[in-house]
Design an enzyme around this catalytic site. Structure first.
Site, PDB file in Angstrom:
ATOM      1  N   ARG A  74     -31.336 -20.046  -0.843  1.00  0.00           N
ATOM      2  CA  ARG A  74     -30.457 -20.050  -2.025  1.00  0.00           C
ATOM      3  C   ARG A  74     -30.395 -18.652  -2.646  1.00  0.00           C
ATOM      4  NH1 ARG A  74     -33.455 -24.624  -4.887  1.00  0.00           N
ATOM      5  NH2 ARG A  74     -32.220 -24.188  -6.746  1.00  0.00           N
ATOM      6  N   ARG A 132     -40.604 -26.728 -10.455  1.00  0.00           N
ATOM      7  CA  ARG A 132     -39.639 -27.419 -11.333  1.00  0.00           C
ATOM      8  C   ARG A 132     -39.683 -28.936 -11.117  1.00  0.00           C
ATOM      9  NH1 ARG A 132     -33.389 -25.574 -11.559  1.00  0.00           N
ATOM     10  NH2 ARG A 132     -33.439 -25.986  -9.317  1.00  0.00           N
ATOM     11  N   LYS A 162     -30.845 -20.909 -16.453  1.00  0.00           N
ATOM     12  CA  LYS A 162     -29.493 -21.180 -16.959  1.00  0.00           C
ATOM     13  C   LYS A 162     -29.401 -22.570 -17.594  1.00  0.00           C
ATOM     14  CE  LYS A 162     -27.577 -20.515 -12.884  1.00  0.00           C
ATOM     15  NZ  LYS A 162     -28.824 -20.257 -12.110  1.00  0.00           N
ATOM     16  N   ARG A 215     -36.529 -31.782  -7.009  1.00  0.00           N
ATOM     17  CA  ARG A 215     -35.300 -31.666  -6.232  1.00  0.00           C
ATOM     18  C   ARG A 215     -35.630 -31.298  -4.790  1.00  0.00           C
ATOM     19  NH1 ARG A 215     -31.153 -27.960  -9.605  1.00  0.00           N
ATOM     20  NH2 ARG A 215     -30.812 -27.226  -7.476  1.00  0.00           N
TER      21      ARG A 215
HETATM   22  P1  ADP Z   1     -29.809 -24.039  -9.493  1.00  0.00           P
HETATM   23  O1  ADP Z   1     -29.940 -24.823 -10.799  1.00  0.00           O
HETATM   24  O2  ADP Z   1     -31.083 -23.966  -8.780  1.00  0.00           O
HETATM   25  O3  ADP Z   1     -29.134 -22.729  -9.742  1.00  0.00           O
HETATM   26  P2  ADP Z   1     -27.579 -25.710  -8.903  1.00  0.00           P
HETATM   27  O4  ADP Z   1     -28.045 -27.004  -9.449  1.00  0.00           O
HETATM   28  O5  ADP Z   1     -26.683 -24.883  -9.768  1.00  0.00           O
HETATM   29  O6  ADP Z   1     -28.859 -24.855  -8.517  1.00  0.00           O
HETATM   30  O7  ADP Z   1     -26.837 -25.918  -7.525  1.00  0.00           O
HETATM   31  C1  ADP Z   1     -27.369 -26.735  -6.516  1.00  0.00           C
HETATM   32  C2  ADP Z   1     -26.470 -26.666  -5.281  1.00  0.00           C
HETATM   33  O8  ADP Z   1     -25.161 -27.193  -5.591  1.00  0.00           O
HETATM   34  C3  ADP Z   1     -26.203 -25.269  -4.762  1.00  0.00           C
HETATM   35  O9  ADP Z   1     -27.226 -24.805  -3.891  1.00  0.00           O
HETATM   36  C4  ADP Z   1     -24.862 -25.457  -4.034  1.00  0.00           C
HETATM   37  O10 ADP Z   1     -25.054 -26.084  -2.772  1.00  0.00           O
HETATM   38  C5  ADP Z   1     -24.147 -26.442  -4.930  1.00  0.00           C
HETATM   39  N1  ADP Z   1     -23.339 -25.741  -5.950  1.00  0.00           N
HETATM   40  C6  ADP Z   1     -23.539 -25.746  -7.296  1.00  0.00           C
HETATM   41  N2  ADP Z   1     -22.612 -25.011  -7.912  1.00  0.00           N
HETATM   42  C7  ADP Z   1     -21.798 -24.502  -6.962  1.00  0.00           C
HETATM   43  C8  ADP Z   1     -20.651 -23.659  -6.975  1.00  0.00           C
HETATM   44  N3  ADP Z   1     -20.137 -23.160  -8.117  1.00  0.00           N
HETATM   45  N4  ADP Z   1     -20.064 -23.367  -5.780  1.00  0.00           N
HETATM   46  C9  ADP Z   1     -20.530 -23.858  -4.640  1.00  0.00           C
HETATM   47  N5  ADP Z   1     -21.618 -24.662  -4.556  1.00  0.00           N
HETATM   48  C10 ADP Z   1     -22.251 -24.990  -5.696  1.00  0.00           C
HETATM   49  P1  ADP Z   2     -31.501 -22.666 -13.380  1.00  0.00           P
HETATM   50  O1  ADP Z   2     -30.610 -23.654 -14.090  1.00  0.00           O
HETATM   51  O2  ADP Z   2     -31.053 -21.244 -13.590  1.00  0.00           O
HETATM   52  O3  ADP Z   2     -31.698 -22.982 -11.940  1.00  0.00           O
HETATM   53  P2  ADP Z   2     -33.708 -23.930 -14.881  1.00  0.00           P
HETATM   54  O4  ADP Z   2     -33.275 -23.907 -16.311  1.00  0.00           O
HETATM   55  O5  ADP Z   2     -33.613 -25.214 -14.162  1.00  0.00           O
HETATM   56  O6  ADP Z   2     -32.933 -22.737 -14.075  1.00  0.00           O
HETATM   57  O7  ADP Z   2     -35.191 -23.365 -14.823  1.00  0.00           O
HETATM   58  C1  ADP Z   2     -35.892 -23.265 -13.579  1.00  0.00           C
HETATM   59  C2  ADP Z   2     -37.371 -23.606 -13.800  1.00  0.00           C
HETATM   60  O8  ADP Z   2     -37.977 -22.568 -14.577  1.00  0.00           O
HETATM   61  C3  ADP Z   2     -37.615 -24.898 -14.588  1.00  0.00           C
HETATM   62  O9  ADP Z   2     -38.790 -25.501 -14.091  1.00  0.00           O
HETATM   63  C4  ADP Z   2     -37.805 -24.434 -16.034  1.00  0.00           C
HETATM   64  O10 ADP Z   2     -38.651 -25.312 -16.770  1.00  0.00           O
HETATM   65  C5  ADP Z   2     -38.480 -23.065 -15.825  1.00  0.00           C
HETATM   66  N1  ADP Z   2     -38.120 -22.078 -16.846  1.00  0.00           N
HETATM   67  C6  ADP Z   2     -36.919 -21.887 -17.443  1.00  0.00           C
HETATM   68  N2  ADP Z   2     -36.954 -20.855 -18.307  1.00  0.00           N
HETATM   69  C7  ADP Z   2     -38.220 -20.349 -18.248  1.00  0.00           C
HETATM   70  C8  ADP Z   2     -38.903 -19.249 -18.908  1.00  0.00           C
HETATM   71  N3  ADP Z   2     -38.278 -18.460 -19.787  1.00  0.00           N
HETATM   72  N4  ADP Z   2     -40.201 -19.045 -18.581  1.00  0.00           N
HETATM   73  C9  ADP Z   2     -40.842 -19.829 -17.681  1.00  0.00           C
HETATM   74  N5  ADP Z   2     -40.259 -20.870 -17.028  1.00  0.00           N
HETATM   75  C10 ADP Z   2     -38.970 -21.126 -17.308  1.00  0.00           C
END
Ligand code: ADP
Ligand code: ADP
Ligand code: ZN
Length: 221
Positions: free
Chosen positions: A173, A129, A15, A162
């Site tokens: 998660r 990551r 995302k 992270r």
């Molecule tokens: P990822 O990129 O791996 O999807 P995020 O960076 O979006 O993870 O979120 C990291 C943490 O921040 C989540 O595990 C949660 O604890 C908190 N968080 C983020 N967005 C939300 C949300 N919309 N509602 C509740 N908690 C959230």
């Molecule tokens: P999210 O915001 O949904 O948690 P990220 O954009 O942070 O996801 O991506 C999670 C991990 O996967 C990062 O290390 C990123 O570089 C990698 N990644 C993202 N898109 C791809 C893809 N299409 N193929 C392989 N690795 C990817």
């Protein structure tokens, strides 16, 4: 009026990576609730202190805190033309709060793309990551490594892992995602906003699918 994109998908589906690419093309800001929380955490604000334990465990921060924080952010002038939401909403309560807020402003959601990847892929991606501590650029040791180990290609900043990107917390998660966030798939499907995207393609391919889906949704809307 405006383009509101709600990016759905499990943690690690890409995302953030995709949102950053869409910013330039669409000319609207990327708002990541996770980034907002991490900012509060590093600044040591009251909100950051409240969020900390949830984030460490891979659980959701309570809805009231989260909704206020995100609505506050998208109420700023730079979001008038639209916004790319990443990581919000994550519960039905949050989704309803967003709808209400948008309705008050005469806006509505343009599209809710669901980026689909398998659990195994989530695990592989997230444990590899790395993130730039200065500019937030996202790397992957396997799929998208920086040119020089530990150093950001964009700004030369240090890369870090992270704390919640360890196997145990990633698993939790994912569990949280299935339990609390996956009901949103039905919520947006019923509103005809859901578009499924194959997230296991290259970053470029996923980007192209997203672009096409967004273009089609804008023409329809
Ligand atoms: P990822 O990129 O791996 O999807 P995020 O960076 O979006 O993870 O979120 C990291 C943490 O921040 C989540 O595990 C949660 O604890 C908190 N968080 C983020 N967005 C939300 C949300 N919309 N509602 C509740 N908690 C959230
Ligand atoms: P999210 O915001 O949904 O948690 P990220 O954009 O942070 O996801 O991506 C999670 C991990 O996967 C990062 O290390 C990123 O570089 C990698 N990644 C993202 N898109 C791809 C893809 N299409 N193929 C392989 N690795 C990817
Ligand atoms: Zn950087």
């Amino acid at each position: 009026m405006g383009t509101v994109i709600v990016l759905l998908g499990p943690p690690g589906s890409g995302k953030g990576t995709q949102a950053k690419r869409l910013v330039e093309e669409l000319g609207i800001p990327h708002v990541s609730s996770g980034d907002l929380f991490r900012h509060h955490l590093s600044e040591g604000t009251e909100l950051g202190k409240r969020a900390k334990s949830y984030m460490e465990k891979g659980e959701l921060v309570p809805d009231d805190v989260t909704v206020d924080m995100v609505i506050d952010r998208i109420s700023r002038p730079d979001c008038e033309e639209g916004v790319i939401l990443d990581g919000f909403p994550r519960t039905l309560t949050q989704a309803e709060a967003l709808d209400e807020e948008l309705e008050e402003r005469g806006q509505s959601i343009t599209i809710a793309p669901l980026i689909q990847v398998s659990d195994d892929e989530v695990m592989r991606r997230l444990t590899a990551r790395r993130v730039c501590e200065d500019c937030g650029a996202v790397y992957n040791l396997i799929f998208n490594p920086p040119e020089e180990e530990g150093v950001c290609d964009v700004c030369g900043g240090d890369l870090y892992q992270r704390e919640d990107d360890n196997p145990e917390t990633v698993r939790h998660r994912l569990y949280t995602y299935y339990k609390e966030t996956s009901p949103l798939i039905g919520y947006y499907f019923a509103r005809d906003l859901l578009v499924r995207i194959d997230g296991e393609q290259t970053v470029e391919e996923v980007h192209q699918d997203l672009q096409e889906a967004i273009k089609a949704a804008k023409e329809q809307g």
